[in-house]
Design an enzyme around this catalytic site. Structure first.
Site, PDB file in Angstrom:
ATOM      1  CG  HIS A 136       7.019  -0.104  10.621  1.00 41.93           C
ATOM      2  ND1 HIS A 136       8.200   0.981  10.380  1.00 41.93           N
ATOM      3  CD2 HIS A 136       7.493  -0.633  11.962  1.00 41.93           C
ATOM      4  CE1 HIS A 136       8.685   1.053  11.413  1.00 41.93           C
ATOM      5  NE2 HIS A 136       8.558   0.395  12.394  1.00 41.93           N
ATOM      6  CG  HIS A 144       6.565   9.940   8.173  1.00 45.82           C
ATOM      7  ND1 HIS A 144       6.669  10.024   9.453  1.00 45.82           N
ATOM      8  CD2 HIS A 144       7.409   8.790   8.158  1.00 45.82           C
ATOM      9  CE1 HIS A 144       7.398   9.522  10.143  1.00 45.82           C
ATOM     10  NE2 HIS A 144       7.905   8.395   9.331  1.00 45.82           N
ATOM     11  CG  ASP A 148      10.403   2.755   3.431  1.00 50.05           C
ATOM     12  OD1 ASP A 148      11.447   2.222   3.603  1.00 50.05           O
ATOM     13  OD2 ASP A 148       9.480   2.734   4.333  1.00 50.05           O
TER      14      ASP A 148
HETATM   15  N1  COA Z   1      -0.686   7.346  -0.862  1.00 48.27           N
HETATM   16  C1  COA Z   1      -1.842   7.882  -1.132  1.00 48.27           C
HETATM   17  N2  COA Z   1      -2.567   8.700  -0.190  1.00 48.27           N
HETATM   18  C2  COA Z   1      -1.849   8.554   1.126  1.00 48.27           C
HETATM   19  C3  COA Z   1      -0.745   8.181   1.304  1.00 48.27           C
HETATM   20  C4  COA Z   1       0.028   7.479   0.336  1.00 48.27           C
HETATM   21  N3  COA Z   1       1.079   7.015   0.525  1.00 48.27           N
HETATM   22  N4  COA Z   1      -0.335   8.491   2.516  1.00 48.27           N
HETATM   23  C5  COA Z   1      -1.373   9.209   3.277  1.00 48.27           C
HETATM   24  N5  COA Z   1      -2.359   9.301   2.358  1.00 48.27           N
HETATM   25  C6  COA Z   1      -3.443   9.872   2.430  1.00 48.27           C
HETATM   26  C7  COA Z   1      -4.496   9.162   3.060  1.00 48.27           C
HETATM   27  O1  COA Z   1      -5.360   8.280   2.077  1.00 48.27           O
HETATM   28  C8  COA Z   1      -5.315   9.921   3.843  1.00 48.27           C
HETATM   29  O2  COA Z   1      -6.340  10.552   3.074  1.00 48.27           O
HETATM   30  P1  COA Z   1      -7.838  10.867   3.339  1.00 48.27           P
HETATM   31  O3  COA Z   1      -7.727  11.847   4.692  1.00 48.27           O
HETATM   32  O4  COA Z   1      -8.437  11.367   2.110  1.00 48.27           O
HETATM   33  O5  COA Z   1      -8.424   9.518   3.807  1.00 48.27           O
HETATM   34  C9  COA Z   1      -4.529  11.180   4.110  1.00 48.27           C
HETATM   35  O6  COA Z   1      -3.515  11.058   3.374  1.00 48.27           O
HETATM   36  C10 COA Z   1      -3.994  10.831   5.706  1.00 48.27           C
HETATM   37  O7  COA Z   1      -3.564   9.511   5.660  1.00 48.27           O
HETATM   38  P2  COA Z   1      -3.283   8.942   7.083  1.00 48.27           P
HETATM   39  O8  COA Z   1      -3.449   7.437   6.746  1.00 48.27           O
HETATM   40  O9  COA Z   1      -4.408   9.390   8.025  1.00 48.27           O
HETATM   41  O10 COA Z   1      -1.645   9.071   7.608  1.00 48.27           O
HETATM   42  P3  COA Z   1      -1.253   8.217   8.535  1.00 48.27           P
HETATM   43  O11 COA Z   1      -0.370   9.046   9.358  1.00 48.27           O
HETATM   44  O12 COA Z   1      -1.790   7.346   9.263  1.00 48.27           O
HETATM   45  O13 COA Z   1      -0.290   7.590   7.509  1.00 48.27           O
HETATM   46  C11 COA Z   1       1.334   6.114   6.610  1.00 48.27           C
HETATM   47  C12 COA Z   1       1.028   7.296   7.351  1.00 48.27           C
HETATM   48  C13 COA Z   1       2.802   6.142   6.303  1.00 48.27           C
HETATM   49  C14 COA Z   1       0.928   4.729   7.143  1.00 48.27           C
HETATM   50  C15 COA Z   1       0.934   6.403   5.249  1.00 48.27           C
HETATM   51  O14 COA Z   1       1.281   7.781   4.775  1.00 48.27           O
HETATM   52  C16 COA Z   1       0.964   5.402   4.118  1.00 48.27           C
HETATM   53  O15 COA Z   1       0.270   4.401   4.104  1.00 48.27           O
HETATM   54  N6  COA Z   1       2.124   5.650   3.286  1.00 48.27           N
HETATM   55  C17 COA Z   1       2.499   4.452   2.386  1.00 48.27           C
HETATM   56  C18 COA Z   1       3.271   3.255   3.060  1.00 48.27           C
HETATM   57  C19 COA Z   1       4.642   3.888   3.359  1.00 48.27           C
HETATM   58  O16 COA Z   1       5.294   4.419   2.498  1.00 48.27           O
HETATM   59  N7  COA Z   1       5.231   3.650   4.823  1.00 48.27           N
HETATM   60  C20 COA Z   1       6.614   4.123   5.020  1.00 48.27           C
HETATM   61  C21 COA Z   1       6.416   4.944   6.089  1.00 48.27           C
HETATM   62  S1  COA Z   1       8.065   5.613   6.520  1.00 48.27           S
END
Ligand code: COA
Length: 374
Positions: A221, A260, A311
C-alpha cells in the site's frame, strides 16, 4: 451462505456508498467530489482540496483563509506527546512513530475524539500536527533542533520546513503540494477502509486514523515509493534496467510502483507525477531518476503489460526535495489523513457496523481429547 463465492481481498466488492471519491479504473480517471484530479493538480492547493473533501464543495476565499488560519494555529504538539517522541529510539520506523504519536495525542485531546461527532475539529488538528510529529522525530534523529511551528506557512511549506528546517523554493513547495493533492484520497483503499471499519464500531476519529496509519505502513500500500527508490539504487543505470527487471520478473518478484487493484490503464496520478519528476529534476540539474524510471517503465510494460501507479514517480520527487526515503510513507499519511478523516465523518453520518462474514473451510466435528492424551 456457505457456498457464496469468496472475493479474495474483497476485490470488486461494493462495500458502501460514498460521495467523496470516484475512480474509473478503465478510463484512468480520478474524481474528488466531482472534480477531476488533473484540474485539481493544475489549479488548486492542498488546503483547497482538504476543504473540498471535508465539506463537499470548493471553498470561497473567505472559507479558504479561515481554513488556512485554523490549520496554521494547530501545529503545536502538547508537551506530553513531545516527551513520548523524545523517548523513541532514533532508529525507529517513522510509521511506528507516527502511529504511536497519534494514539498518544488522543489521550490528551479527548474533546476531539468524541465518537460520531460531525465536527471537523479533529480532522483539522490531525492534518495540522502530523508534519510536526514527523519533524520532531526526524530532526531529533539527525541531531537537529526541533521544528518551530510557523502558522503563516502553507501546509506544504510547513512540511518541508518541519523536516528540513527550510521551506525552500516556490517550485519545491508546489511540487510537494501537487503530490499531496494527488495522495489526499483514493476511495476505499486499504487504509481508508481500515479507518471506516474502526469508525463503524462508533470508535473515535483518532483511533480510526491510528488504524489507518498501521494499514498504510505495508509495502503493498503506502510503502511502495520507498521500495521504488531502492529499485533505482539496485538498477543503477538505464542500460542495466532490462537485465535487472527481467531477472526480478523471472523470480516472480513484484516490481514496486506498477500495477493497481482498480486501474487497468495508467494511474492518472502517475501521469502527473511523471511530469513533476521531470520538472523538478530539470530545475535541480538531475534527470537521472526520471530517465531511469522511464526506462524501467518501458521494460515492465513490454514484459508484463503493467502500468505505473502513483508510487513510481513520487519517491523521485521527494528525493529531489531532500526528503529521506523512510519519510515517504509518513508524507503519504500527512496527505491521506484528509481522506481518512473525510471518510470517517461520512461513516458517522450513515453508520452501519462493517462486519463481513468468512466462508469457513476448517473442520467441525472433532471431539475434545484431554491434554494428557494428546
Ligand atoms: N510486478 C509484477 N507483477 C505484478 C505486479 C507488479 N508490480 N502487479 C501485479 N502483477 C501481476 C501479478 O503477479 C499477477 O500475475 P499472475 O496472475 O500471473 O499471478 C497479476 O499481475 C495480477 O496481480 P494481482 O496481485 O492479482 O493484482 P492485485 O490487484 O492484487 O495487486 C497491487 C495490486 C498494487 C498489490 C500489485 O499490483 C502490486 O503488488 N504492486 C506493487 C506494489 C505497489 O506498487 N503498490 C502501490 C499501489 S498504489
Amino acid at each position: 451462505m456457505a457456498d457464496e463465492p469468496v472475493q479474495r481481498g474483497l476485490q470488486d466488492v461494493v462495500a458502501l456508498e460514498s460521495q467523496i471519491c470516484f475512480i474509473d479504473g478503465k478510463k484512468g480517471r480520478l474524481i474528488y467530489r466531482g472534480y477531476d484530479i488533473r484540474e485539481l493538480a493544475e489549479h488548486s492547493t492542498f488546503e483547497e482540496v482538504a476543504y473540498l473533501l471535508w465539506y463537499g464543495r470548493l471553498p470561497t476565499s473567505k472559507h479558504l483563509d479561515e481554513l488556512r488560519r485554523r490549520l496554521g494555529g494547530l501545529r503545536e504538539l502538547p508537551e506530553p506527546v513531545v516527551r513520548v517522541l523524545a523517548e523513541m529510539p532514533v532508529n525507529a520506523n517513522p510509521m511506528d512513530v507516527l502511529r504511536t504519536a497519534v494514539s498518544a495525542l488522543a489521550v490528551y485531546e479527548p474533546a476531539e475524539t468524541q465518537p460520531g461527532s460531525s465536527s471537523i475539529g479533529g480532522a483539522l488538528r490531525l492534518t495540522a500536527v502530523l508534519p510536526t510529529i514527523l519533524g520532531y522525530y526526524h530532526r531529533r534523529r539527525a541531531g537537529l533542533p526541533p521544528p518551530e511551528p510557523n502558522p503563516a506557512l502553507s501546509h506544504s511549506a510547513w512540511i518541508l520546513n518541519a523536516i528540513r528546517g527550510t521551506e525552500g523554493s516556490e517550485l519545491e513547495i508546489r511540487a510537494l503540494d501537487v503530490a499531496l493533492i494527488l495522495h489526499a484520497d483514493h476511495e476505499l483503499n486499504a487504509s481508508t477502509f481500515a479507518a471506516r471499519v474502526t469508525a463503524s464500531t462508533l470508535s473515535d476519529l483518532y483511533s480510526s486514523v491510528t488504524s489507518a496509519i498501521g494499514t498504510l505502513k505495508g509495502p503493498l500500500h503506502g510503502g511502495a515509493a520507498e521500495r521504488v527508490m531502492e529499485l533505482l539504487e539496485e538498477v543503477g543505470s538505464a542500460d542495466r534496467a532490462e537485465e535487472t527487471i527481467r531477472a526480478k520478473l523471472s523470480r516472480h518478484e513484484r516490481i514496486m510502483g506498477f500495477g493497481h487493484r482498480v486501474y487497468k490503464v495508467e494511474d492518472p496520478r502517475a501521469t502527473i507525477l511523471r511530469e513533476w519528476s521531470r520538472r523538478v529534476g530539470q530545475a535541480k540539474g538531475n534527470l537521472r531518476y526520471y530517465d531511469l524510471l522511464r526506462r524501467i517503465e518501458e521494460v515492465v510494460h513490454a514484459e508484463r503489460g503493467l502500468y505505473p501507479n502513483v508510487d513510481l514517480y513520487s519517491g523521485s520527487v521527494y528525493t529531489l526535495l531532500n526528503v529521506p526515503k523512510d519519510l515517504f510513507t509518513p508524507l503519504f499519511a500527512a496527505s491521506r489523513v484528509v481522506g481518512w478523516t473525510a471518510h470517517v465523518l461520512e461513516e458517522y453520518q450513515d453508520l452501519r457496523l462493517i462486519r463481513p462474514t468468512a466462508q469457513y473451510v476448517g473442520l467441525t466435528d472433532l471431539s475434545y481429547t484431554p491434554i494428557e492424551k494428546r
